[in-house]
Design a protein around this motif. Sequence first.
Motif, PDB file in Angstrom:
ATOM      1  N   LYS A  86      42.777   2.147 -14.425  1.00  0.00           N
ATOM      2  CA  LYS A  86      44.188   1.877 -14.614  1.00  0.00           C
ATOM      3  C   LYS A  86      45.015   3.000 -14.011  1.00  0.00           C
ATOM      4  N   SER A  87      46.120   2.613 -13.498  1.00  0.00           N
ATOM      5  CA  SER A  87      47.078   3.604 -13.047  1.00  0.00           C
ATOM      6  C   SER A  87      47.877   4.094 -14.236  1.00  0.00           C
ATOM      7  N   ASP A  98      43.784   6.411  -4.453  1.00  0.00           N
ATOM      8  CA  ASP A  98      42.868   6.953  -5.453  1.00  0.00           C
ATOM      9  C   ASP A  98      43.622   7.101  -6.755  1.00  0.00           C
ATOM     10  N   ALA A  99      43.299   6.288  -7.761  1.00  0.00           N
ATOM     11  CA  ALA A  99      44.044   6.266  -9.019  1.00  0.00           C
ATOM     12  C   ALA A  99      43.668   7.380  -9.950  1.00  0.00           C
ATOM     13  N   ARG A 100      42.597   8.087  -9.643  1.00  0.00           N
ATOM     14  CA  ARG A 100      42.133   9.131 -10.552  1.00  0.00           C
ATOM     15  C   ARG A 100      42.589  10.498 -10.070  1.00  0.00           C
ATOM     16  N   GLY A 103      42.934  15.297 -14.015  1.00  0.00           N
ATOM     17  CA  GLY A 103      43.029  15.178 -15.463  1.00  0.00           C
ATOM     18  C   GLY A 103      42.549  13.846 -15.971  1.00  0.00           C
ATOM     19  N   SER A 104      42.962  12.757 -15.296  1.00  0.00           N
ATOM     20  CA  SER A 104      42.532  11.435 -15.747  1.00  0.00           C
ATOM     21  C   SER A 104      41.036  11.247 -15.574  1.00  0.00           C
ATOM     22  N   ALA A 105      40.459  11.845 -14.513  1.00  0.00           N
ATOM     23  CA  ALA A 105      39.016  11.747 -14.319  1.00  0.00           C
ATOM     24  C   ALA A 105      38.268  12.457 -15.441  1.00  0.00           C
ATOM     25  N   ALA A 106      38.775  13.646 -15.838  1.00  0.00           N
ATOM     26  CA  ALA A 106      38.131  14.363 -16.940  1.00  0.00           C
ATOM     27  C   ALA A 106      38.262  13.589 -18.248  1.00  0.00           C
ATOM     28  N   TYR A 107      39.428  12.965 -18.451  1.00  0.00           N
ATOM     29  CA  TYR A 107      39.628  12.179 -19.670  1.00  0.00           C
ATOM     30  C   TYR A 107      38.694  10.969 -19.695  1.00  0.00           C
ATOM     31  N   PRO A 125      33.158  13.271 -12.839  1.00  0.00           N
ATOM     32  CA  PRO A 125      34.594  13.025 -12.734  1.00  0.00           C
ATOM     33  C   PRO A 125      35.140  13.310 -11.354  1.00  0.00           C
ATOM     34  N   SER A 126      34.447  14.156 -10.615  1.00  0.00           N
ATOM     35  CA  SER A 126      34.946  14.494  -9.286  1.00  0.00           C
ATOM     36  C   SER A 126      34.464  13.546  -8.210  1.00  0.00           C
TER      37      SER A 126
END
Length: 518
Positions: A86-87, A98-100, A103-107, A125-126
């Motif tokens: 999700k955006s 790239d929507a991530r 911070g959102s990737a870590a979450y 996450p990366s």
Amino acid sequence: METVMVMEESLENGGQAQERSGRRSGLNLPGSMSAERLKVDTSSRFSRMGNAGGLSTPSPPRSTYSDRFIPSRSSSNFTGIGWLEKSPSGTSPAPGTDAREDGSAAYTMLLRSELLGSDAGHFSPSAPEKSNGLLARDQTGSPLSPAKNLFRFKSDPRSSAVALWSESPYSASPINYDAAVPGMASSPRAAARKISRSPYKVLDAPALQDDFYLNLVDWSSHNILAVGLGTCVYLWNASTSKVTKLCDLGPGDGVCSVGWSQRGTYLAIGTNVGDVQIWDVTRCKRVRLMGGHRTRVGTLAWNSQMLSSGSRDRKILQRDIRVQEDFVSKLVGHKSEVCGLKWSYDDRELASGGNDNQLLVWNQFSTQPLSKFSEHTAAVKAIAWSPHQHGLLASGGGTADRCIRFWNTSTNSHLNCVDTGSQVCSLVWSKNVNELVSTHGYSQNQVIVWRYPAMAKLATLTGHSYRVLYLAMSPDGQTIVTGAGDETLRFWNVFPSPKSQNAVRDTGIWSLGRTHIR
């Protein structure tokens, strides 16, 4: 009047307190209701019910069940579940973006770990696994499901692998599931070609000589086998099994070699007295008698225009049957009997082997050898050119050598040497596959099929009781015939057809069993 005002003020203060209490509890309650009134005292309720019934002992408290089901995720398998991306605005991201963010990737990583446990630890996450279908969009960028859904389900890779690779008694696949690597595309192994260890036909060949330096068997492009037996030459039609006596040289002579022209219309016969006879087999008539050698002619080789003959007198004569002369050139290089001759498939090079342990290479115009190889330690009779690689030559040595050697005549280099353990009598290279056959004498009398260049043994064929001196291949390249001093000719299916590349099967036109060639 003052009393009324005080009561109104207390009610107003009470309402404000209840409102503040409702805000603290996080509930949207009316002003006249407090959060404390929502609490249920189950113990007092059970006490009142017990007193109403006249019982002095209160009932034990009962467990309160809710209509809300909270599943246990410990036994759930989430390996086949992809997450919708999700955006920040709550909608799916636009294609190509790239929507991530970091911070959102870590979450997302933390959320996966909380819900899925340690199984989600391999997600980075990366490096979001877009290629594995774990994002909300496929490879084309179109949404796979509405943004309100949390999960997108796909097939379990383990169950798919089991369904694909599971062993079945009715499966024709050569690969079992245990050998398959999950997630890796595996191609089926080619089935190994089966080569029969027994000859499918045996011909009696009385008076077939046990002489290492002779070449008495050859197979024409018209599917006719020529065999020299004593003073006679016999023709065996492989299509009809008909036997024809071509000629008889008489008591003062003998057949030392036979060789078919490339078109299969003429047969050359080398004699014990040093002559070369040319026969037209369609008319069973001799058309040429050519001299030049002083003693027996033990080997013959045709190219498209020339006939080469090698003799015990150590010379090689080049003959053109279109001209009147018996020979057009003489090649001198061997110091002992010439026992092997073979033209290359492009008719440019002639290889000769002799009892002097030498292997010489000539071209069609030279009278001196272009290459001279001296690595063999015994007579070189077995010679074969590769039809698959230009300039690749194989040669075999006699009893004291026992080796098959490979040469590159373009660079005059020695490529490889294989010790066979017994005398190498003949060699022939398959036209259909990159394999060759060798026949052997002392001490094992076997026939071996080799895969080149690994030189792995595909089959070892036995049955002859004497050394296997003679070898020829059928025009279709599937069958070989071997001859030995035990006076038998044995036919073997060893090579695949040029189209199928599968196991060679009996053609059915040749009857099984043992028959006579004369």
